[in-house]
Design a protein around this motif. Structure first.
Motif, PDB file in Angstrom:
ATOM      1  N   MET A   1       0.646  -1.315  -0.034  1.00 63.57           N
ATOM      2  CA  MET A   1       0.164  -0.008   0.078  1.00 63.57           C
ATOM      3  C   MET A   1       1.030   1.270   0.116  1.00 63.57           C
ATOM      4  N   SER A   2       2.045   1.090   0.777  1.00 61.59           N
ATOM      5  CA  SER A   2       2.728   2.430   0.807  1.00 61.59           C
ATOM      6  C   SER A   2       3.529   2.878  -0.443  1.00 61.59           C
TER       7      SER A   2
ATOM      8  N   VAL B   1      -9.088  -5.021   5.719  1.00 60.51           N
ATOM      9  CA  VAL B   1      -8.003  -3.758   5.351  1.00 60.51           C
ATOM     10  C   VAL B   1      -8.461  -3.980   3.568  1.00 60.51           C
TER      11      VAL B   1
ATOM     12  N   ILE C   1     -10.713  -0.743   2.422  1.00 63.43           N
ATOM     13  CA  ILE C   1     -10.236   0.389   1.538  1.00 63.43           C
ATOM     14  C   ILE C   1     -10.265   0.305   0.198  1.00 63.43           C
TER      15      ILE C   1
ATOM     16  N   CYS D   1      -8.493  -1.444  -1.830  1.00 68.45           N
ATOM     17  CA  CYS D   1      -6.821  -1.639  -2.522  1.00 68.45           C
ATOM     18  C   CYS D   1      -6.516  -2.786  -3.103  1.00 68.45           C
TER      19      CYS D   1
ATOM     20  N   ARG E   1      -5.666   4.527  -3.488  1.00 66.25           N
ATOM     21  CA  ARG E   1      -6.369   4.398  -2.309  1.00 66.25           C
ATOM     22  C   ARG E   1      -5.324   3.795  -1.409  1.00 66.25           C
ATOM     23  N   GLY E   2      -4.686   2.684  -1.614  1.00 63.15           N
ATOM     24  CA  GLY E   2      -3.866   2.167  -0.765  1.00 63.15           C
ATOM     25  C   GLY E   2      -2.876   3.100  -0.090  1.00 63.15           C
TER      26      GLY E   2
ATOM     27  N   GLU F   1      -4.346   5.613   2.327  1.00 63.41           N
ATOM     28  CA  GLU F   1      -4.471   4.964   3.596  1.00 63.41           C
ATOM     29  C   GLU F   1      -3.185   5.000   4.505  1.00 63.41           C
ATOM     30  N   ALA F   2      -2.316   4.263   3.557  1.00 63.20           N
ATOM     31  CA  ALA F   2      -0.985   4.197   4.391  1.00 63.20           C
ATOM     32  C   ALA F   2      -0.268   5.533   4.911  1.00 63.20           C
TER      33      ALA F   2
ATOM     34  N   ALA G   1      -1.954   8.075   5.578  1.00 60.24           N
ATOM     35  CA  ALA G   1      -2.714   8.642   6.446  1.00 60.24           C
ATOM     36  C   ALA G   1      -2.512   7.919   8.035  1.00 60.24           C
ATOM     37  N   HIS G   2      -2.386   6.572   7.951  1.00 60.37           N
ATOM     38  CA  HIS G   2      -2.571   5.929   9.343  1.00 60.37           C
ATOM     39  C   HIS G   2      -1.454   4.732   9.306  1.00 60.37           C
ATOM     40  N   HIS G   3      -0.521   4.536   8.434  1.00 63.50           N
ATOM     41  CA  HIS G   3       0.468   3.564   8.413  1.00 63.50           C
ATOM     42  C   HIS G   3       1.904   3.908   8.448  1.00 63.50           C
TER      43      HIS G   3
END
Length: 355
Positions: free
Chosen positions: A255-256, A272, A276, A278, A310-311, A314-315, A317-319
């Motif tokens: 995702m990153s 997940v 998401i 993703c 999208r992945g 999300e990464a 923002a949160h990971h």
């Protein structure tokens, strides 16, 4: 190594790392004191765990803190040891997947007893918020995270899929090889980036000689993720197993870098990926379904690019590991009772038997 230990080193701490470096074909970072142990695999777990007991006893000498990442090592802790932290990753099912049926059936009850005992004796760090319900008290969460580039990811390509991370039978290596075989006529190749268990290395070498795939062996994480960029998808195909399982770190890694994910339906991973949007979830041990998913992504470049974006969002923002690293280091310093100053360092023993 690439997140927790790197952050501790950057904060000025000294690290001893107990792990199966040789069996995983991994060269230890020169900035740490490495203690090599045999990897715990089916058929030699007893010998490996016996070696781990001796390694832990040597490793805690002079250490201010012991961090353990493997539940089995809780049964091998030295009697005389510093403050001890159990980083609850939740992947007990992988370690016990080869156990006889009656042991697998008893595993959930055993895990609950071990967790309850550990909570009263050790400090705990949890890999996911959902793990809180397994324990009676509050414990900090350090989620699986990655170093996430802020720039938009490269668009997925059309001729390559990747698997980043250690290769094992329980991790679906047979399905990876069969997927590569079935994708070859479609002009799509598989890149395997990671170390491998000893007994499956001949299979991988044979597949590479046959021209089915490219196996690069161990590559430092930051370079491995650059290699993954632009792939149609990143594969995560672990088998089903009893016990709680966190989101595999490789999924967050994909995702990153804006790489769509193809995963088997482990509950946390599927939640997940589907939540998401993703990636795609495929059945366990089903290479043909994996191939169909890869080809569908290849033939829908706009939809695949949207999944990757999208992945990545999300990464980011949160990971993103830098957002969590300071809190992680702070908890360990607090528990050790020795915050770092210009003239003081904390010795930390990290023990991760199943690297």
């Amino acid at each position: 190594m690439h997140r927790q230990i790197r952050s501790l080193l950057d904060a000025g701490h000294e690290i001893t790392y107990v792990a199966p470096f040789t069996d995983c074909n991994v060269t230890p970072d020169p900035g740490i004191r490495a203690i090599d142990v045999p990897r715990a695999t089916a058929g030699r777990r007893r010998r490996s765990l016996k070696a781990a007991r001796g390694a832990l006893k040597r490793g805690v000498e002079g250490a201010d803190l012991l961090v353990v990442h493997d539940m089995e090592l809780l049964f091998r802790l030295p009697r005389s040891r510093p403050v001890t932290v159990w980083d609850v990753r939740g992947d007990v099912g992988t370690a016990w997947g080869a156990a006889p049926g009656h042991l697998r059936r008893a595993l959930p009850a055993l895990v609950r007893r071990v967790e309850a005992r550990a909570e009263h004796r050790l400090h705990l760090i949890l890999a996911e918020d959902s793990y809180r319900e397994r324990f009676s008290g509050p414990h900090p969460v350090v989620p699986n995270a990655a170093y996430v580039p802020s720039a938009p990811p490269a668009r997925p390509g059309r001729n390559r899929v990747v698997h980043v991370g250690h290769l094992s039978e329980a991790g679906g290596v047979a399905e990876l090889v069969e997927t590569a075989r079935l994708l070859l006529p479609h002009g799509v190749r598989l890149d395997l980036i990671g170390s491998a268990d000893v007994r499956i290395r001949p299979m991988l070498r044979d597949a590479q000689r046959e021209g089915l795939l490219d196996w690069y062996g161990y590559v430092p994480n930051r370079h491995a993720l650059r290699m993954a960029e632009g792939a149609i998808a990143g594969l995560s195909l672990p088998h089903d197993a009893p016990g709680p399982r966190p989101v595999p770190a490789k999924i967050i890694d994909y995702m990153s870098r804006g790489v769509p994910v193809i995963t088997t339906p482990l509950p946390a991973a599927a939640s997940v990926v589907e939540g998401i949007g993703c990636g795609v979830v495929v059945p366990f041990r089903d290479a043909r379904a994996t191939v169909r998913a890869v080809l569908a992504l290849r033939d829908d470049p706009e939809g695949t690019a949207a999944m990757g974006a999208r992945g990545h969002a999300e990464a980011l923002a949160h990971h993103n590991w830098p957002d969590h690293a300071g809190a992680f280091v702070g908890w360990l310093e607090e528990w050790a009772g020795k915050p770092v100053t210009s003239s003081q360092e904390i010795g930390v023993l990290e023990a991760w038997h199943a690297i």
